[in-house]
Scaffold this motif. Structure first.
Motif, short mmCIF file in Angstrom:
data_model
loop_
_atom_site.label_atom_id
_atom_site.label_comp_id
_atom_site.label_asym_id
_atom_site.label_seq_id
_atom_site.Cartn_x
_atom_site.Cartn_y
_atom_site.Cartn_z
N ALA A 224 0.83 -1.20 0.00
CA ALA A 224 0.00 0.00 0.00
C ALA A 224 0.87 1.26 0.00
O ALA A 224 0.55 2.23 -0.69
CB ALA A 224 -0.95 -0.01 1.19
N ASP A 225 1.98 1.23 0.75
CA ASP A 225 2.91 2.36 0.76
C ASP A 225 3.50 2.61 -0.62
O ASP A 225 3.54 3.74 -1.10
CB ASP A 225 4.06 2.11 1.74
CG ASP A 225 3.87 2.75 3.09
OD1 ASP A 225 3.02 3.65 3.23
OD2 ASP A 225 4.59 2.36 4.02
N GLY A 226 3.99 1.54 -1.25
CA GLY A 226 4.72 1.71 -2.51
C GLY A 226 3.87 1.70 -3.76
O GLY A 226 4.22 2.33 -4.75
N GLU A 227 2.78 0.96 -3.75
CA GLU A 227 1.98 0.77 -4.96
C GLU A 227 0.52 1.17 -4.76
O GLU A 227 -0.34 0.79 -5.55
CB GLU A 227 2.03 -0.71 -5.39
CG GLU A 227 3.42 -1.27 -5.59
CD GLU A 227 4.11 -0.72 -6.83
OE1 GLU A 227 3.41 -0.22 -7.73
OE2 GLU A 227 5.34 -0.78 -6.88
N GLY A 228 0.24 1.90 -3.69
CA GLY A 228 -1.14 2.21 -3.37
C GLY A 228 -1.49 3.68 -3.47
O GLY A 228 -0.64 4.54 -3.65
N LEU A 229 -2.77 3.93 -3.33
CA LEU A 229 -3.31 5.28 -3.29
C LEU A 229 -4.31 5.37 -2.15
O LEU A 229 -5.23 4.55 -2.06
CB LEU A 229 -4.01 5.62 -4.62
CG LEU A 229 -4.73 6.97 -4.68
CD1 LEU A 229 -3.75 8.13 -4.50
CD2 LEU A 229 -5.48 7.11 -5.98
N ILE A 230 -4.10 6.31 -1.28
CA ILE A 230 -5.02 6.60 -0.18
C ILE A 230 -5.42 8.05 -0.34
O ILE A 230 -4.57 8.94 -0.24
CB ILE A 230 -4.35 6.36 1.19
CG1 ILE A 230 -3.90 4.91 1.32
CG2 ILE A 230 -5.29 6.76 2.33
CD1 ILE A 230 -3.04 4.63 2.55
#
Length: 155
Positions: free
Chosen positions: A5-11
């Motif tokens: 989630a940190d490297g390949e995510g969007l929040i």
């Protein structure tokens, strides 16, 4: 999961404006993408939703087609639990997660009745729109890439 989630995510928080609605619609939005579908399988297993294929049309400078990607979109009903579970492990997106959790809590506390006649929810107050927009802009700034993001703590 937090590493992906940190490297390949969007929040983030999205805002949709439609002429037929009396006020903007704000939503929490979480997704994780990768070119390997198998690595994303753990997300729907624990939080629901599905992994979708994203067909890539771009090409590199040599004319080679980019690889297709896959994306998991966190269901709205699981977003809060997903962020709470991963919060202690985020290295890059902890600030975004905290703001989105604040948004979700505020949205859940804001009881909106139904609109009369046309269906849907009653309009947001100007104060509520300003609050949601402030959070959306803060998350958007944190999500910026490039030179600005490196100098202002985004990532």
């Amino acid at each position: 999961m937090a590493g992906f989630a940190d490297g390949e995510g969007l929040i983030t928080i999205t805002c949709q404006i439609r002429r037929a609605r009396p006020s903007p619609a704000y939503r929490a939005y979480v997704s994780v993408s990768n070119t390997n579908r198998r690595v994303l399988g753990i997300f729907p297993k624990h939080y629901g939703g599905k992994v979708y294929q994203l067909h890539e049309k771009r090409r590199d400078i040599m004319g080679n087609k980019w690889a297709d990607a896959f994306a998991w979109y966190c269901p709205v009903s699981s977003t809060k639990q997903f962020l709470l579970d991963l919060m202690p492990f985020f290295r890059l997106k902890g600030k975004q997660a905290k703001l989105v959790l604040e948004f979700i809590d505020n949205k859940n506390a804001f009881a909106r009745g139904k609109r009369r006649g046309r269906g849907g929810s009653s309009p947001l107050t100007q104060e509520e729109i300003a609050f949601r927009e402030r959070l959306r802009r803060q998350v958007r700034l944190l999500n910026r890439k490039g030179k600005y993001a490196r100098s202002h703590g985004g990532g």
